[in-house]
Enzyme design. Structure first.
Site, short mmCIF file in Angstrom:
data_model
loop_
_atom_site.label_atom_id
_atom_site.label_comp_id
_atom_site.label_asym_id
_atom_site.label_seq_id
_atom_site.Cartn_x
_atom_site.Cartn_y
_atom_site.Cartn_z
N ASP A 1 -4.54 -22.84 -17.53
CA ASP A 1 -5.72 -22.98 -18.39
C ASP A 1 -6.64 -21.78 -18.22
O ASP A 1 -7.82 -21.92 -17.91
CB ASP A 1 -6.45 -24.29 -18.07
CG ASP A 1 -7.33 -24.75 -19.23
OD1 ASP A 1 -7.22 -24.18 -20.34
OD2 ASP A 1 -8.14 -25.67 -19.02
N GLY B 1 -22.22 -28.18 -16.19
CA GLY B 1 -21.29 -28.19 -17.31
C GLY B 1 -20.39 -29.40 -17.24
O GLY B 1 -20.32 -30.08 -16.22
N GLY C 1 -16.45 -30.70 -18.21
CA GLY C 1 -15.13 -30.21 -18.61
C GLY C 1 -14.17 -31.34 -18.85
O GLY C 1 -14.58 -32.50 -18.97
N GLY D 1 -14.25 -34.05 -15.84
CA GLY D 1 -15.46 -34.43 -15.13
C GLY D 1 -16.57 -33.43 -15.33
O GLY D 1 -16.47 -32.52 -16.14
N VAL E 1 -19.71 -30.86 -13.61
CA VAL E 1 -20.00 -29.99 -12.48
C VAL E 1 -21.50 -29.94 -12.25
O VAL E 1 -22.27 -29.73 -13.19
CB VAL E 1 -19.45 -28.57 -12.72
CG1 VAL E 1 -19.70 -27.70 -11.49
CG2 VAL E 1 -17.97 -28.61 -13.04
#
Ligand SMILES: *[C@@H]1O[C@H](CO)[C@@H](O)[C@H](O)[C@H]1NC(C)=O
Ligand SMILES: *[C@@H]1O[C@H](CO)[C@@H](O)[C@H](O)[C@H]1NC(C)=O
Ligand SMILES: *[C@@H]1O[C@H](CO)[C@@H](O)[C@H](O)[C@H]1NC(C)=O
Length: 662
Positions: free
Chosen positions: A465, A350, A352, A355, A357
């Site tokens: 978040d 993924g 985000g 950066g 992952v």
């Protein structure tokens, strides 16, 4: 010069391994399509996919005296469709099985096995009964390795009817261990998790077992030379059989990885190369890492000192010993880029805010990891990085993603976490179905993570978040809160915000005005997540535009609250429990931060059916907040101002004065 030689030596080592890639696959569950022709699994014999499992041999059928029993002498075999490297490699696999014997029979049988087979064909003919779908009387050596979970006592060669054994070319196992002494009974129909590791350097096969959810216990160590036991490339999977008694063998989940090792790992004299590797690991990142270490040490020391004053002694000692045993460690960039195959796009999990992952596999010990690579183009990225290490590195909670380590070399900033097999919660909001029990477990788990951050970890940590993308799910669907990039130590006395974090839709309304994240703004985000999980509906951006909070609150006003519940649940939930959860969702997303319940109250409402439920006004109080800063920011004042002309501000305070357990 010596260093250079070491480097060269290690490059050569790598040249040997670069022709084969590490293999990782995982099945967090199975469904009716799992045995499909175009899928990743090959199912032979009686093997058939069900809802959440694969039957290796099917459930005992209702036997009745007039019809013959039908599930006897069955053989099933399930294999991963593609070959994997057996040697030189380090291998790790974990799976959960459920074995149920025929309740009407005093006997059981026969069992199942994890297999590394030479081909992807079916089980040998007549391999039912004691042969476990694995062997015949003439199975040749050097062709396969089985780890059996045997539930039938063949008294010539078995210790009992509840054991694990290692099989190569004969049903007489080369090593066995009974499970009675660790309190596990294989055939009770309970889920049993088994983990098998093979360390290609030490030639050690290690087997662990436990009931699913309990900590795994080491049951058997055995030294075996893989290169003499199986072909270099094998097919892996499971076999199972029944004989004179029927028994069902099911696989519920399965993770497998194989990491290639250099060719010289096959030799016995492997010690020198292992040492060489270690030295290299220690020396190369030292220089660049020293700075980070110093920063961390400083911050840890500082917070420790603070904490000592605050917490009771017992707690402090406990948290210190725990963190010493499990502190994040430093990785070299080379290790991480190797683990992720140079950050190959197939390993991308993924992307985000700061950066991407990647999934990766490290070999010592064999572990699957998630590597977050922070785009270091901005100072922002670097700050996030340090914030995250400092915050998450010292937090320990079962509902918080554990930081395993980090890497800071030149421009490279990376964080290493344990990999959560079920990915993040957002996938499950609308795309993948979860039953109510699982959703409930996720919501309570997330609540206890936030309670820990807000009240129990020594200082107040605000996550900033909270949203489904940042909630990871482990193999048992326990929630693990991650991504602390935006979390910072909450300072009561400082109005410190430079940049507004958070994600629209989850961001508490007052944040727009105050620019400050607080525990209450985390609670707001939590409320939105609760509603999303219950309704299986995305939050849909900011307030007003068909936002989920407005949507649910409207139904609540009309007395139709339960109409918002995901229809796919088909009413299979306890109504009282659902109402409490919805009340929590609404109360937490109250526009007035001072009227939101604390996480402690939320947990109490979830856990204790006698805890008074939080009251929620019939219509969503609509209000904006004006922050008045005086000289001292700690005297910040919040005024609820009414923007909806049909309500006067006194109505609001009347409506919101309901007890919220604060
Ligand atoms: C076990 O026996 C009971 C009573 O005879 C019967 O009702 C039940 O269906 C049987 N179960 C199975 C799995 O054969
Ligand atoms: C038993 O088997 C016979 C023959 O298959 C069937 O007609 C009968 O309905 C079965 N009885 C029960 C109780 O399942
Ligand atoms: C197997 O080896 C590991 C590590 O050497 C050890 O911790 C464990 O207790 C051993 N297990 C058994 C069953 O001997």
């Amino acid at each position: 010069m010596f260093m250079l030689l070491l480097l060269l030596a290690s490059c050569c080592n790598q040249a040997y391994t670069s022709d084969v890639d590490p293999i990782f696959f995982s099945f967090s569950t199975f469904d009716h399509d799992s045995c499909a022709d175009d899928g990743d699994l090959i199912c032979w014999g009686s093997a058939a996919a069900g809802d959440g499992y694969i039957d290796v041999t099917p459930m005992p059928q209702q036997t009745n005296t007039t019809s013959p029993p039908v599930q006897l002498n069955k053989v099933g075999r399930i294999l991963y469709r593609y070959p994997v490297l057996a040697w030189p490699a380090t291998i790790s696999t974990t799976f959960t099985v459920r074995i149920s014997k025929d309740p009407n029979s005093t006997s059981s049988g026969d069992g199942m096995a994890f297999v590394m087979a030479e081909d992807s064909g079916p089980s040998p003919e007549k391999s039912y009964g004691a042969f476990l779908g694995l062997l015949t009387r003439t199975t040749k050596s050097g062709t396969q390795l089985g780890v059996e979970m045997d539930t039938y006592y063949n008294n010539e060669f078995d210790p009992d009817d509840n054991h694990i054994g290692i099989d190569t070319d004969s049903i007489i196992s080369i090593a066995t261990v009974g499970l009675d002494n660790i309190g596990v009974d294989l055939k009770l129909g309970r889920e049993v998790t088994v983990k098998i590791n093979y360390n290609g350097w030490q030639k050690k096969l290690q087997i662990y077992a436990a009931y699913a959810g309990a900590p795994l216990v080491s049951v058997l160590n055995y030294t075996i030379i893989m290169a003499k036991t199986v072909p270099r490339s094998v097919y892996v999977g499971f076999t199972g059989s029944t004989g004179i008694v029927s028994e069902s063998h099911q696989i519920l989940n399965w993770i497998f990885n194989s990491v290639p090792l250099p060719h010289d790992s096959l030799n016995d004299g492997h010690d020198s190369s292992e040492k060489r590797k270690k030295i290299l690991m220690i020396t190369s990142p030292v220089v660049s890492g020293a700075l980070v270490l110093a920063v961390i040490a400083y911050i840890i020391l500082k917070t420790r000192r603070k904490k000592k004053v605050k917490t009771r002694k017992g707690i402090d000692i406990e948290s210190q010993t725990r963190s010493a045993a499990n502190t994040p460690k430093m990785f070299s960039f080379r290790d991480l880029s190797k683990a992720t195959l140079n950050f190959h796009k197939d390993n991308l999990l993924g992307t985000g805010g700061f950066g991407s992952v990647y999934r990766g596999v490290i070999s010592d010990p064999p572990t699957t990891i998630a590597v977050k690579r922070i785009s270091a183009t901005s100072k922002q990225g670097e700050r996030e990085f340090l914030a995250e290490i400092c915050t998450i590195g010292r937090l320990r909670h079962k509902n918080i993603v554990q930081l395993q380590g980090w890497c800071h070399e030149g421009d490279h900033l990376l964080l290493v976490y344990e990999l959560m097999p079920n990915g993040s919660l957002d996938r499950f909001i609308s795309k993948v179905f979860l039953d109510w029990q699982t959703r409930y477990k996720i919501l309570t788990g997330l609540a206890s993570a936030l309670l820990y951050l807000h009240e129990e970890c020594g200082s107040t940590v605000v996550h900033r978040d909270v949203k489904p993308n940042n909630v990871m799910l482990d193999s048992e669907y326990n929630a693990c809160l991650g991504d602390f990039g935006l979390a910072r130590f909450f300072q009561n006395e400082g109005a410190v915000t430079t940049m507004l974090g958070g994600t629209p839709g989850y961001l508490a309304p007052e944040c727009t005005y105050t620019g400050r994240a607080t525990p209450e703004s985390d609670i707001f985000s939590y409320g939105v997540v609760v509603l999303e999980v219950i309704c299986a509906r995305r939050c849909n951006g900011i307030i007003g535009q068909n936002n989920i909070v407005d949507y649910v609150w409207n139904l609540h006003g009309k007395g139709e609250l339960l109409n918002c519940v995901d229809r796919k649940l088909e009413g299979s939930y306890a109504e009282e429990e659902m109402k409490r959860a919805l009340a929590i969702g609404l109360a937490c997303s109250h526009p007035d931060p001072t009227l939101r319940p604390t996480m402690r109250k939320v947990i109490q409402v979830f856990m204790n059916p006698n805890e008074p439920i939080v009251d929620v006004p019939d219509s969503r109080p609509s209000a904006i907040y004006v922050t008045v800063y005086s000289q001292s920011p700690s005297s910040t004042n919040m005024l609820g101002l009414n923007t909806n002309s049909s309500l006067s501000s006194s109505t609001i305070s009347e409506k919101t004065a309901a007890p919220l357990g604060r």
